[in-house]
Design an enzyme around this catalytic site. Structure first.
Site, mmCIF file in Angstrom:
data_model
loop_
_atom_site.group_PDB
_atom_site.id
_atom_site.type_symbol
_atom_site.label_atom_id
_atom_site.label_comp_id
_atom_site.label_asym_id
_atom_site.label_seq_id
_atom_site.Cartn_x
_atom_site.Cartn_y
_atom_site.Cartn_z
ATOM 1 N N PHE A 126 -8.932 11.175 4.128
ATOM 2 C CA PHE A 126 -8.309 10.476 4.646
ATOM 3 C C PHE A 126 -7.871 9.907 7.005
ATOM 4 O O PHE A 126 -7.742 11.056 7.593
ATOM 5 C CB PHE A 126 -6.602 10.421 4.985
ATOM 6 C CG PHE A 126 -6.092 8.753 5.131
ATOM 7 C CD1 PHE A 126 -6.793 7.790 3.963
ATOM 8 C CD2 PHE A 126 -5.006 8.172 6.071
ATOM 9 C CE1 PHE A 126 -6.041 6.227 4.096
ATOM 10 C CE2 PHE A 126 -5.228 6.592 6.100
ATOM 11 C CZ PHE A 126 -5.031 5.863 5.715
ATOM 12 N N ASP A 196 -1.286 16.475 2.357
ATOM 13 C CA ASP A 196 -1.108 15.826 2.192
ATOM 14 C C ASP A 196 -0.393 14.367 1.004
ATOM 15 O O ASP A 196 -1.546 14.540 -0.064
ATOM 16 C CB ASP A 196 -2.571 14.661 2.691
ATOM 17 C CG ASP A 196 -1.866 13.111 3.542
ATOM 18 O OD1 ASP A 196 -0.969 12.424 2.604
ATOM 19 O OD2 ASP A 196 -2.180 12.509 4.052
ATOM 20 N N TYR A 221 5.475 4.387 1.226
ATOM 21 C CA TYR A 221 5.375 3.444 0.681
ATOM 22 C C TYR A 221 4.462 3.185 -0.565
ATOM 23 O O TYR A 221 4.162 1.726 -0.899
ATOM 24 C CB TYR A 221 4.907 2.047 1.375
ATOM 25 C CG TYR A 221 3.916 2.298 2.758
ATOM 26 C CD1 TYR A 221 2.674 2.509 1.763
ATOM 27 C CD2 TYR A 221 4.233 3.351 4.003
ATOM 28 C CE1 TYR A 221 1.775 3.213 2.798
ATOM 29 C CE2 TYR A 221 3.610 3.768 4.851
ATOM 30 C CZ TYR A 221 1.539 3.921 3.999
ATOM 31 O OH TYR A 221 0.602 4.078 5.258
ATOM 32 N N LYS A 222 3.257 3.923 -1.160
ATOM 33 C CA LYS A 222 3.160 3.480 -2.472
ATOM 34 C C LYS A 222 3.683 4.038 -3.686
ATOM 35 O O LYS A 222 4.302 2.980 -3.893
ATOM 36 C CB LYS A 222 1.744 5.042 -1.998
ATOM 37 C CG LYS A 222 1.402 4.789 -0.893
ATOM 38 C CD LYS A 222 0.294 5.923 -0.580
ATOM 39 C CE LYS A 222 -0.580 5.523 0.914
ATOM 40 N NZ LYS A 222 -1.856 5.028 0.860
ATOM 41 N N ARG A 370 -11.105 -0.169 -5.262
ATOM 42 C CA ARG A 370 -10.251 0.410 -5.845
ATOM 43 C C ARG A 370 -9.326 0.470 -7.064
ATOM 44 O O ARG A 370 -8.232 -0.766 -6.192
ATOM 45 C CB ARG A 370 -9.712 2.011 -4.542
ATOM 46 C CG ARG A 370 -9.380 2.865 -5.057
ATOM 47 C CD ARG A 370 -8.969 3.823 -3.276
ATOM 48 N NE ARG A 370 -7.814 2.981 -2.554
ATOM 49 C CZ ARG A 370 -7.178 3.268 -1.990
ATOM 50 N NH1 ARG A 370 -7.140 4.491 -0.858
ATOM 51 N NH2 ARG A 370 -6.408 2.330 -0.984
#
Ligand code: PLP
Length: 411
Positions: A126, A196, A221-222, A370
């Protein structure tokens, strides 16, 4: 897996997590396949945040730091997240963003490995992970980020490597590393590992202490449904805590912030990784999301996640074959997370066409479609309907309409 609608509805009827869907405020007409980017809104969050605003802030005012226990919110919410991570309550704290926490733990970890100058990662990790490591390289003399293909990571851990920094579930492909094996390999060569967990927490079973993990960070927040810009969490194994020093030694990380001494003295334990005043409203929303999560059985979540992913992969293979999609996610459930990705040269336009029809996934440059498959609020039938929509867009080539080529600031 049976691929007809009757069989799929039977899966929904026997789904032990089905009742959790009602705990979320999902707009009608939307199939939400982006919970790996921004989780959906738990129904209870609006009232929990309203209470934090009107009662705790509005009436309690500054007294709420004590009376509403605001001061302990980072540790309290961290302890709840620890249950999902397979960590001890005192090993996790909530603070800042994932990017900032990466910075803190990279610099702290480098201090623990003097003489070693390399942060090892993979190309295509990422971007923020790579950017932050590059920034650390500019800041700390002699330190460099080295990236090697994921297949050769293990053999590239040499005595120069201070920290192996990896995203456990890859944000594009969904490919999942073997945490225990890589941790073992890195530690055998004297390196620390920083995981991560942004695309893992709440999506795949995690056992940080079982894997003897050193350090980890992840987004709130995921899959944890903490809301846009929710604060992040960080994990430091108890055995390392006394030796690791945050480079952002702010007053909230002090052993006794309200003595207002000039000299910094780090708090014992995870408190030292706090920097400034905790974002109480963001923490209230995150705690609400985590509380819903903790009511569910993690094994059931993991099993449904994989069943949803397998269903999507099989349905696309059966119903969209010859339409240009190429699976980018591992077939083996043990080697993937909870999102499924496909490549297509018109990926962006196809995703815009899907979103216009209420199927919300996302696009990752240059060609990745995705789909985040979140077990708490998705039905198997949603996957069936989403794939039907995808097939129509591909076979009718509606994605070719030029309105779908317009790129917004956030893709
Ligand atoms: C793997 C990973 N790490 C970090 C981040 C970004 O974290 P933050 O914006 O909280 O710094 C993301 C965001 O999507 C991510 O996918």
């Amino acid at each position: 897996m049976a691929l007809d609608l009757t069989a799929i509805r039977a899966l929904d009827r026997s789904d032990v997590l089905a009742a959790f869907r009602e705990r979320f405020d999902l707009p009608t007409g939307v199939i939400y396949l982006d919970g790996n980017s921004l989780g959906a809104l738990p129904r209870q969050t609006a009232s929990r945040v309203a209470e934090a605003v009107t009662q705790q802030w509005g009436s309690g005012l500054i007294r709420s730091w004590n009376t509403a226990d605001w001061i302990n919110a980072p540790a309290r919410v961290g302890a709840k997240i620890a249950r999902i991570l397979g960590a001890l309550p005192q090993e996790v704290i909530v603070a800042d963003s994932t990017s900032v926490n990466l910075f803190k733990l990279l610099v702290a970890g480098l201090g623990e490995r003097p003489g070693r100058r390399v942060i090892l990662s993979e190309p295509g990790n990422f971007p923020t992970d790579l950017y932050v490591a590059q920034g650390v390289g500019r800041l700390v003399q002699g330190v460099e980020l080295r990236t090697v293909p994921r297949e050769s990571i293990e053999e590239c851990i040499d005595e120069d490597v201070a920290i192996l920094m990896l995203t456990h579930v890859h944000y594009k492909s969904g490919a999942r590393f073997d945490m225990a094996a890589l941790t073992r390999a890195a530690q055998a060569r004297g390196a620390l590992v920083l995981w991560d967990l942004s695309h893992s927490v709440g999506a795949v079973p995690l056992d940080l202490n079982g894997a003897n993990a050193d350090l980890a960070v992840g987004c709130g927040y995921k899959y944890l449904n903490g809301g846009p810009g929710a604060p992040s969490f960080l994990f430091v194994a108890e055995r390392h805590q006394a030796m690791l020093h945050s480079p952002l030694s702010g007053w909230m990380g002090h052993a006794a912030p309200f003595t207002f001494h000039d000299a910094f003295r780090p708090a014992e334990g995870m408190g030292r990784f706090l920097c400034g005043t905790p974002p109480i409203l963001g923490l209230a929303a995150l705690e609400s999301g985590v509380d819903v999560f903790l009511e569910a059985d993690m094994a059931a979540i993991a099993a449904k996640s994989q069943a949803l992913c397998s269903l999507m992969i099989e349905l696309v293979a059966a119903r969209c074959s010859g339409l240009g999609l190429r699976l980018a996610t591992p077939i083996d459930p043990e080697r993937r997370g909870s999102h499924v990705s496909f490549r297509h040269e018109h990926g962006y336009a196809i995703m815009q066409a899907l979103i216009e029809r209420g199927v919300i996934g996302d696009f990752r440059d240059p060609d990745i479609l995705r789909f985040g498959l979140t077990p708490l609020y998705l039905r198997y039938e949603d996957i069936w309907n989403a794939v039907a929509c995808l097939r129509d867009i591909l076979s009718e080539e509606t994605f070719r309409d030029e309105k779908y080529a317009l790129r917004a600031a956030v893709t």
